[in-house]
Scaffold this motif. Structure first.
Motif, PDB file in Angstrom:
ATOM      1  N   GLY A 190       0.801  -1.217   0.000  1.00 23.19           N
ATOM      2  CA  GLY A 190       0.000   0.000   0.000  1.00 23.19           C
ATOM      3  C   GLY A 190       0.832   1.265   0.000  1.00 23.19           C
ATOM      4  N   LEU A 191       0.192   2.370   0.293  1.00 16.94           N
ATOM      5  CA  LEU A 191       0.840   3.678   0.226  1.00 16.94           C
ATOM      6  C   LEU A 191       1.778   3.922   1.393  1.00 16.94           C
ATOM      7  N   SER A 192       1.528   3.310   2.546  1.00 15.81           N
ATOM      8  CA  SER A 192       2.385   3.556   3.704  1.00 15.81           C
ATOM      9  C   SER A 192       3.793   3.035   3.448  1.00 15.81           C
ATOM     10  N   SER A 193       3.912   1.891   2.818  1.00 13.18           N
ATOM     11  CA  SER A 193       5.243   1.361   2.508  1.00 13.18           C
ATOM     12  C   SER A 193       5.947   2.238   1.488  1.00 13.18           C
ATOM     13  N   TYR A 194       5.204   2.791   0.566  1.00  4.52           N
ATOM     14  CA  TYR A 194       5.799   3.684  -0.429  1.00  4.52           C
ATOM     15  C   TYR A 194       6.360   4.924   0.262  1.00  4.52           C
ATOM     16  N   GLN A 195       5.628   5.468   1.221  1.00  3.77           N
ATOM     17  CA  GLN A 195       6.093   6.641   1.959  1.00  3.77           C
ATOM     18  C   GLN A 195       7.345   6.292   2.766  1.00  3.77           C
ATOM     19  N   GLU A 196       7.358   5.133   3.410  1.00  4.00           N
ATOM     20  CA  GLU A 196       8.534   4.707   4.169  1.00  4.00           C
ATOM     21  C   GLU A 196       9.742   4.533   3.242  1.00  4.00           C
ATOM     22  N   LEU A 197       9.520   4.006   2.058  1.00  4.17           N
ATOM     23  CA  LEU A 197      10.606   3.829   1.092  1.00  4.17           C
ATOM     24  C   LEU A 197      11.171   5.174   0.664  1.00  4.17           C
ATOM     25  N   LYS A 198      10.304   6.164   0.432  1.00  6.89           N
ATOM     26  CA  LYS A 198      10.779   7.495   0.064  1.00  6.89           C
ATOM     27  C   LYS A 198      11.600   8.111   1.187  1.00  6.89           C
ATOM     28  N   GLU A 199      11.130   7.951   2.441  1.00  6.92           N
ATOM     29  CA  GLU A 199      11.861   8.512   3.576  1.00  6.92           C
ATOM     30  C   GLU A 199      13.214   7.831   3.739  1.00  6.92           C
ATOM     31  N   ALA A 200      13.266   6.520   3.584  1.00  6.10           N
ATOM     32  CA  ALA A 200      14.529   5.797   3.711  1.00  6.10           C
ATOM     33  C   ALA A 200      15.494   6.203   2.602  1.00  6.10           C
ATOM     34  N   SER A 201      14.986   6.401   1.414  1.00  2.23           N
ATOM     35  CA  SER A 201      15.829   6.829   0.303  1.00  2.23           C
ATOM     36  C   SER A 201      16.397   8.219   0.554  1.00  2.23           C
ATOM     37  N   ALA A 202      15.555   9.125   1.041  1.00  2.00           N
ATOM     38  CA  ALA A 202      16.019  10.481   1.336  1.00  2.00           C
ATOM     39  C   ALA A 202      17.059  10.458   2.449  1.00  2.00           C
ATOM     40  N   ALA A 203      16.867   9.621   3.451  1.00  2.00           N
ATOM     41  CA  ALA A 203      17.830   9.526   4.546  1.00  2.00           C
ATOM     42  C   ALA A 203      19.152   8.950   4.053  1.00  2.00           C
ATOM     43  N   ALA A 204      19.102   7.979   3.191  1.00  2.00           N
ATOM     44  CA  ALA A 204      20.325   7.386   2.651  1.00  2.00           C
ATOM     45  C   ALA A 204      21.081   8.387   1.794  1.00  2.00           C
ATOM     46  N   GLN A 205      20.353   9.168   1.006  1.00  2.00           N
ATOM     47  CA  GLN A 205      21.013  10.178   0.178  1.00  2.00           C
ATOM     48  C   GLN A 205      21.648  11.270   1.040  1.00  2.00           C
ATOM     49  N   ALA A 206      20.960  11.664   2.108  1.00  2.00           N
ATOM     50  CA  ALA A 206      21.507  12.690   3.010  1.00  2.00           C
ATOM     51  C   ALA A 206      22.742  12.148   3.715  1.00  2.00           C
ATOM     52  N   GLU A 207      22.728  10.864   4.068  1.00  2.00           N
ATOM     53  CA  GLU A 207      23.854  10.246   4.750  1.00  2.00           C
ATOM     54  C   GLU A 207      25.082  10.162   3.837  1.00  2.00           C
ATOM     55  N   THR A 208      24.860   9.827   2.578  1.00  2.00           N
ATOM     56  CA  THR A 208      25.999   9.700   1.656  1.00  2.00           C
ATOM     57  C   THR A 208      26.542  11.075   1.261  1.00  2.00           C
ATOM     58  N   SER A 209      25.698  12.073   1.202  1.00  2.00           N
ATOM     59  CA  SER A 209      26.174  13.399   0.835  1.00  2.00           C
ATOM     60  C   SER A 209      26.884  14.073   2.014  1.00  2.00           C
ATOM     61  N   ALA A 210      26.584  13.655   3.245  1.00  2.00           N
ATOM     62  CA  ALA A 210      27.241  14.225   4.423  1.00  2.00           C
ATOM     63  C   ALA A 210      28.643  13.667   4.588  1.00  2.00           C
ATOM     64  N   GLN A 211      28.934  12.521   4.013  1.00  2.00           N
ATOM     65  CA  GLN A 211      30.258  11.902   4.197  1.00  2.00           C
ATOM     66  C   GLN A 211      31.249  12.483   3.271  1.00  2.00           C
TER      67      GLN A 211
END
Length: 57
Positions: free
Chosen positions: A36-57
């Protein structure tokens, strides 16, 4: 004058509506089975967090 008999597989207006509603129901069932949509939202948040983590390094 008799009207010609309608084939049992002829697409009438009501049969088309039932087919469309059935297709929508199948799409909802597939979407629910995939999370459903909740998993899609969680996937977007995890992707954004991973991108922020890699750009901070």
């Amino acid at each position: 004058m008799d009207e010609p008999k309608l084939s049992p597989f002829a697409l009438t207006r009501s049969r088309i509506v039932l087919l469309v509603l059935g297709a929508i129901l199948v799409l909802i069932a597939i979407s629910t089975a995939m999370g459903g949509l909740s998993s899609y939202q969680e996937l977007k948040e995890a992707s954004a967090a991973a991108q922020a983590e890699t750009s901070a390094q």
